[in-house]
Design a protein around this motif. Structure first.
Motif, PDB file in Angstrom:
ATOM      1  N   ASN A 141      14.841  81.377  26.563  1.00  0.00           N
ATOM      2  CA  ASN A 141      16.208  81.779  26.275  1.00  0.00           C
ATOM      3  C   ASN A 141      16.480  83.173  26.843  1.00  0.00           C
ATOM      4  OD1 ASN A 141      18.659  82.428  25.162  1.00  0.00           O
ATOM      5  ND2 ASN A 141      18.140  81.800  23.093  1.00  0.00           N
TER       6      ASN A 141
ATOM      7  N   ARG B 149      12.996  77.697  23.738  1.00  0.00           N
ATOM      8  CA  ARG B 149      13.798  76.703  23.010  1.00  0.00           C
ATOM      9  C   ARG B 149      13.260  75.314  23.319  1.00  0.00           C
ATOM     10  NH1 ARG B 149      20.005  77.854  23.004  1.00  0.00           N
ATOM     11  NH2 ARG B 149      19.746  76.185  21.510  1.00  0.00           N
ATOM     12  N   CYS B 150      13.042  74.549  22.290  1.00  0.00           N
ATOM     13  CA  CYS B 150      12.515  73.192  22.419  1.00  0.00           C
ATOM     14  C   CYS B 150      13.477  72.210  21.767  1.00  0.00           C
ATOM     15  CB  CYS B 150      11.148  73.084  21.750  1.00  0.00           C
ATOM     16  SG  CYS B 150       9.911  74.194  22.440  1.00  0.00           S
ATOM     17  N   GLU B 151      13.477  71.001  22.285  1.00  0.00           N
ATOM     18  CA  GLU B 151      14.281  69.922  21.687  1.00  0.00           C
ATOM     19  C   GLU B 151      15.779  70.218  21.700  1.00  0.00           C
ATOM     20  OE1 GLU B 151      12.944  66.916  20.690  1.00  0.00           O
ATOM     21  OE2 GLU B 151      11.121  67.732  21.589  1.00  0.00           O
ATOM     22  N   THR B 152      16.251  70.966  22.695  1.00  0.00           N
ATOM     23  CA  THR B 152      17.678  71.256  22.805  1.00  0.00           C
ATOM     24  C   THR B 152      18.389  70.065  23.430  1.00  0.00           C
ATOM     25  OG1 THR B 152      17.196  73.607  23.057  1.00  0.00           O
ATOM     26  CG2 THR B 152      19.383  72.862  23.751  1.00  0.00           C
TER      27      THR B 152
ATOM     28  N   ARG C 155      17.284  65.311  25.805  1.00  0.00           N
ATOM     29  CA  ARG C 155      16.963  66.706  25.516  1.00  0.00           C
ATOM     30  C   ARG C 155      16.461  67.411  26.772  1.00  0.00           C
ATOM     31  NH1 ARG C 155      17.744  66.967  20.339  1.00  0.00           N
ATOM     32  NH2 ARG C 155      17.222  65.254  18.985  1.00  0.00           N
TER      33      ARG C 155
ATOM     34  N   PHE D  52      11.342  83.765  23.859  1.00  0.00           N
ATOM     35  CA  PHE D  52      11.785  82.782  22.878  1.00  0.00           C
ATOM     36  C   PHE D  52      11.988  81.462  23.612  1.00  0.00           C
ATOM     37  CE2 PHE D  52      15.464  80.753  20.658  1.00  0.00           C
ATOM     38  CZ  PHE D  52      14.745  80.315  19.549  1.00  0.00           C
TER      39      PHE D  52
ATOM     40  N   TYR E  64      13.183  87.169  28.648  1.00  0.00           N
ATOM     41  CA  TYR E  64      11.862  86.581  28.832  1.00  0.00           C
ATOM     42  C   TYR E  64      11.203  87.177  30.050  1.00  0.00           C
ATOM     43  CZ  TYR E  64      14.186  83.360  32.157  1.00  0.00           C
ATOM     44  OH  TYR E  64      14.916  82.813  33.194  1.00  0.00           O
TER      45      TYR E  64
ATOM     46  N   SER F  76      17.665  86.254  24.728  1.00  0.00           N
ATOM     47  CA  SER F  76      16.625  87.041  24.063  1.00  0.00           C
ATOM     48  C   SER F  76      15.773  87.798  25.073  1.00  0.00           C
ATOM     49  CB  SER F  76      15.698  86.113  23.272  1.00  0.00           C
ATOM     50  OG  SER F  76      16.435  85.350  22.362  1.00  0.00           O
TER      51      SER F  76
ATOM     52  N   ASP G 299      18.748  79.324  32.565  1.00  0.00           N
ATOM     53  CA  ASP G 299      17.621  79.202  31.638  1.00  0.00           C
ATOM     54  C   ASP G 299      17.151  77.754  31.545  1.00  0.00           C
ATOM     55  OD1 ASP G 299      17.954  81.919  31.206  1.00  0.00           O
ATOM     56  OD2 ASP G 299      19.091  81.650  29.350  1.00  0.00           O
ATOM     57  N   THR G 300      18.101  76.842  31.382  1.00  0.00           N
ATOM     58  CA  THR G 300      17.725  75.427  31.343  1.00  0.00           C
ATOM     59  C   THR G 300      17.162  74.984  32.687  1.00  0.00           C
ATOM     60  OG1 THR G 300      20.030  74.826  31.772  1.00  0.00           O
ATOM     61  CG2 THR G 300      19.294  74.754  29.477  1.00  0.00           C
TER      62      THR G 300
ATOM     63  N   PRO H 240      11.483  72.160  27.408  1.00  0.00           N
ATOM     64  CA  PRO H 240      11.441  73.509  26.830  1.00  0.00           C
ATOM     65  C   PRO H 240      11.862  74.552  27.877  1.00  0.00           C
ATOM     66  CG  PRO H 240       9.469  72.296  26.252  1.00  0.00           C
ATOM     67  CD  PRO H 240      10.214  71.448  27.250  1.00  0.00           C
TER      68      PRO H 240
END
Length: 173
Positions: free
Chosen positions: A133, A95-98, A127, A93, A138, A136, A160-161, A130
């Protein structure tokens, strides 16, 4: 062979827990202990050490990462990954635009320790790049893990980031 990951803990009862981990490792050989103290602030470092261990001790094409409160159906993950080509690949999963937090407990995730927080917050993008996550779960290909391990010394608060930031910087080179 599937293995669990463990790190040292500086909390009360740590010596007892360490003895239990040592016993589990001796009896079953299914625990990997990393040479670090495990805290929320050291998650990116733990991720790098785990990838390094996997690269040195396995020939796995894919490395799977999930948070410790997640359950992984390994057979389902393996079946999903089998047809894919492991070439600089992250599967999960994404994550984009966080938004990068500017205040609160997570505000410093994107800061390097030696930088001035006030100055850095003005320079940060709004932001995150991408990122996969970990809640979830990966999978990353072996070459992604090798890239992350080579990025010595550049670690951010969230693992993750951090992975997203590392891969974005690599992509821009």
């Amino acid at each position: 062979m599937e293995r669990a990951l463990a790190c040292s803990d500086a909390s009360v009862g740590a010596a007892r827990m360490q003895r239990q981990l040592d016993n589990e490792t001796a009896v079953y050989g299914d625990v990997v202990q990393l040479p670090m103290v495990d805290t929320y602030e050291t998650l990116a470092h733990k991720l790098k050490l785990a990838f390094k261990w996997a690269l040195e001790h396995t020939d796995a094409r894919w490395l799977l990462k999930s948070d410790d409160d997640s359950f992984v159906r390994v057979n389902v993950a393996m079946a999903a990954l089998a047809p894919l080509q492991p070439n600089m690949t992250v599967v999960g999963f994404i994550r984009c635009e966080t938004t990068v937090p500017r205040i609160g407990k997570n505000a410093d995730w994107y800061l390097l320790p030696e930088q001035s927080q006030a100055r850095t917050r003005r320079l940060l993008p709004a932001r995150y790049p991408p990122f996969a996550n970990g809640a979830s779960g990966y999978a990353i290909s072996r070459d992604v893990a090798a890239l992350v391990v080579r990025l010595d010394g550049e670690e951010f608060g969230g693992e993750d980031t951090s992975l997203g930031i590392w891969l974005e910087r690599h992509r821009q080179q």
